[in-house]
Write an enzyme that holds these catalytic residues in place. Structure first.
Site, PDB file in Angstrom:
ATOM      1  N   ASP A 187       0.833  -1.217   0.000  1.00 40.57           N
ATOM      2  CA  ASP A 187       0.000   0.000   0.000  1.00 40.57           C
ATOM      3  C   ASP A 187       0.869   1.270   0.000  1.00 40.57           C
ATOM      4  OD1 ASP A 187      -1.814   2.042   0.586  1.00 40.57           O
ATOM      5  OD2 ASP A 187      -2.558   1.132   2.451  1.00 40.57           O
ATOM      6  N   HIS A 360      -4.283   4.457   6.366  1.00 38.10           N
ATOM      7  CA  HIS A 360      -3.145   3.958   5.588  1.00 38.10           C
ATOM      8  C   HIS A 360      -1.827   4.313   6.268  1.00 38.10           C
ATOM      9  CE1 HIS A 360      -5.599   2.981   2.023  1.00 38.10           C
ATOM     10  NE2 HIS A 360      -6.327   4.012   2.399  1.00 38.10           N
TER      11      HIS A 360
END
EC number: 3.1.-.-
Lengths: 544, 544
Positions: A187, A360
């Site tokens: 990610d 995130h």
């Protein structure tokens, strides 16, 4: 092993990665992307299934890492190609998939997996790891094949004090890394952001403080899948003697699911229906609503504009946007904030108080991941180019050789052979648009027309001519839409076109296409000279 | 005294305030606003001059606080109403006004004023104060009339270490405050931002560091009027043995003006023309460019897309965005950043390094202003609602009574009588659109059509009927633009329309308008049912 992303690399959204081994496919995630301003009128963008549509029988399974739209939203469209595709996801993800598929009248073949599970689908041996993110029950997936081992993080952060105690399994990653991870798909969303994401736990007290000090109604807008954030609001409401109601279709639906599955705990009697809660005194109420991105049709936007059927906000009410602003939504969010400020509502947002943190990993957390996994090769995923580059730089800092860090945006074909990943080709992966109820019929030509029409409107000129002589049998009909509010703006066009028609007739031109071209040219030139604008010019020549 | 803002309050842009005393008018600023996504195709938005257009002979003067577009951009349009309007501005502001008016072929009657100047225009006694902002030579203006005293800050911050040593005249404000300021009109842009804007002086070393460490070409994009920022880049370039070139029309023009007037100092021989500079080694070059907002036609955007005529960026080059992101421009800026990242260009922006600071006072500075001026009444200006509310809250904190803090957005009429400001009415101040070379002919109807066309395109149906019988004399011509890429998407429409025409004819309907309505209804319903879309339906019935 071959790896191709059909979406999600080079963009944020429509995540979908295809892993191939000996002709068999494993798919990880199948999400949608939301359109930008250059893609007007479109509802959704799907990954391009062309690469796999003739091989759907070879798909062993679709693994879903978590239940966000950019990871599950395109699944119903993929399932139309093969209804019995096995879909593997965690409990909460599967519940959201089932609800979504129901809307599409599809009954998916869901299999529930959880962290720690080991299972084989064909030649792919899968292992699932707990990760934390901004939705419960997120998973990373390890994929072992005889040709190599991959670790695919999905969306991930490393909250060390998660509300549900479910840590990202860094130890598991280390163990998997010890075995040897040939390829790490990581990610990239927050790779540009230095440091660490603050723990979710720090948000609760801030929400609590605002709810405690509010004298009137409180509305909290957040993401409809952010169960932990909602739990914090629920807890604060209870502490301060306020009842709650969920507002907005997806919020109501998801919180129902979350409660049923035990992901959200709401004390008995705390929830009221919207009808009932509005009888309570304003200081006894918290509404938990959708609309944190300023979506014009959402409950919050309607409240801000004063056209919500039930809720009438007044000066002194409090609105908390417990959410980030997804890039591209800034203008719509601030439109809502300004409408609320105009009424005199106190608006609290991430820019002024810690009422939200990202789901995130920031750069500091990504370094932990690289050091735990010690991958041989890396492909940064889930990001625009700027994020991918920043993530690649982090990989390099931890010692991954630069030639083993691959920039492999959508469509780039990567082969993993003997522990080395290399780009071997490129497939076409266009944006597939959903507009209304059809898929794929809106393409670049249509969008380009919409952009022209949206900027300058059009001028249409209709003429009926005699098929044999080319002579006009009626005066030209000229009209414009999206061009001018002035009813006389196009008065000069009729004589202009008549002159052109007379010229064509004199030249013996009877071909309607040639006449149309001439009309387009002369009207286009006139409008450019007169107005310095470029509306679309639409000549219609009919022959009678 | 009466005060009306024709723009700039409740929005950021098109600042224009009208002060009235005994039938005579003083105008402060005359700027433009840039359109939002809901105002497609429009070039500029002007203040609404209706309130003053019949009284332009009563305008004593237009005072310009500084040379930004949102303060001077509409001046040429105002001067069209009266060419000999006296315009009062500082040296740099007037130079930019002159350049702008030249493009409009207008020769303005400019009078130069400077800080410390006292002068009377009619019954208005003016005093000018130095203020710092993100452009040189900015002024605040004090306005004394027998009916009261106003202090109008213009755009302002309180940099205590300005690069040119020209401090905001806080002492002057205090003195003016001692005399008694009845009404304080204060910049609200950063009222939501806590604390203080960092000094401009902190930016230079950061720019220097990036330029020092760059191994190849450096491009710095900034605002074309931010002379001090450009000076910092020029100085850094010189220190590191790099030549500079200015790129982009407004950058070249403004830096020429700034040099001529002594606001920008460039050592002899440092500047090269674009043609010449590209012969130098990449590490000997700094290009100073427009395009910091991601404007698609700017030099920087073209470089990023690889279609700049002269500059071909390559991996390892450095682009510094020494600028803020103006709200609404985020997507276009990041589009450029991503294009640059894709090439492998290192991109430095405000999000990751201190390469820019705002030109507007943060909350901490605004408190200094309120405490210096001690105003009797306050109107927060230069802001959207959220900024105005935040600024009002600061005024209240310093002790201004709440009923003396007026929310007076565009069009609200405020009277200042015996030291008390009150809202007394409201005038209409619509958005006046400039599109191409005409002003005001594009209005709400046109914009609303553009939005529909931009979202869904249109379907046109053209039919020629016999004027007396109503019978169709040719098959219907059906075409769509912005609707579908599928050439057969509208195949079903012709028979549908033919059926409707037959029905009309049977019913003896010959009125083209009624036939058109029927066609619109039936095609609209069909497209809604079939596609779930709402294109504009354009029936054209011509009679022959």
């Amino acid at each position: 092993m071959r790896i191709v992303a059909l979406g999600g690399i080079g963009e944020i959204g429509r995540n979908m990665t295809v892993y191939e081994y000996r002709g068999k496919l494993l798919i990880v995630d199948c999400g949608v992307l939301f359109p930008e301003a250059t893609e007007p009128g479109v509802d959704l963008i799907l990954p391009d299934f062309s690469y796999i549509e003739d091989r759907v029988q070879d798909i062993e399974a679709v693994v879903i890492t978590h239940g966000h739209e950019d990871h599950i939203g395109a699944l119903p469209f993929l399932l139309r190609l093969r209804r019995d595709l096995p879909v593997l996801g965690a409990t909460f993800s599967n519940a959201l998939i089932a609800a979504k598929c129901k809307e599409h009248r599809i009954n998916p073949k869901l299999q529930t997996v959880r962290e720690g599970d080991l299972l084989s689908v064909g030649a792919f041996d899968l292992e699932f790891f707990a990760v934390n993110h901004s939705i419960p029950d997120a998973l990373a997936v390890g994929i072992r094949t005889p040709a190599g081992t991959v670790l695919h993080t999905g969306d991930i952060k490393l909250d060390q004090l998660p509300l549900d105690g479910r840590l990202t399994d860094l130890g598991g990653f280390s163990r998997f890394g010890e075995e040897g991870v040939d390829l790490f798909m990581v990610d990239s969303t927050n790779a540009e952001v230095p440091g660490f994401v603050a723990p979710e736990r720090e948000i609760g007290p801030v929400l609590d403080r605002f709810i405690a000090s509010a004298k009137q109604r409180v509305i909290v807008a957040s993401f409809a899948s952010h169960v932990h954030r909602i739990q914090q609001v629920v807890d604060a409401a209870q502490r301060h003697g306020r009842k709650i109601a969920f507002v907005g279709r997806s919020m109501v639906r998801n919180m129902q699911i979350a409660q049923e599955l035990g992901f959200l705990t709401v004390p008995d009697g705390l929830i009221r229906s919207m009808d009932k809660i509005l009888d309570l005194a304003p200081d006894k109420v918290v509404l938990i609503s959708t609309g944190s991105q300023g979506e014009p049709l959402s409950a919050l936007s309607r409240m801000a504009r004063g056209d919500h059927r039930q809720v009438n906000l007044v000066a002194g009410d409090t609105v908390i946007l417990a959410s980030s602003m997804i890039p591209g939504n800034e203008t719509s969010v601030f439109t809502v904030v300004n409408e609320l400020a105009r009424i005199g509502v106190q608006v609290v947002h991430q820019g002024m108080a810690k009422v939200h943190v990202s789901g995130h990993a920031s750069a500091g957390e990504l370094l932990y991941l690289y050091n735990a996994v010690k991958p041989k090769n890396v492909i940064p995923v889930h990001g625009e180019w700027r994020h991918l580059r920043a993530n690649a730089a982090l990989a390099a800092l931890t010692g991954v050789p630069k030639d083993r860090i691959l920039m492999a945006p959508d469509g780039v074909v990567v082969d993993l052979i003997k522990g080395k990943a290399s780009v071997v080709g490129m497939i076409e992966v266009g944006h597939v648009y959903v507009d209304g109820n059809s898929v794929g019929d809106v393409g670049d030509a249509t969008l380009s027309d919409r952009l022209v029409l949206g900027e300058g409107g059009f001028i249409s000129v209709t003429v009926a001519i005699d098929a044999t002589t080319g002579r006009a049998v009626s005066p030209p009909t000229v009209s414009g839409r999206g061009f001018s509010d002035d009813p006389n703006a196009l008065d000069a066009v009729v004589p202009l076109v008549e002159m052109e028609l007379a010229r064509s007739e004199n030249d013996g031109i009877v071909d309607p296409h040639r006449i149309a071209q001439a009309v387009r040219r002369i009207v286009g030139r006139w409008v450019g000279d007169t107005y310095r604008r470029r509306p679309m010019i639409i000549p219609t020549i009919i022959t009678v």
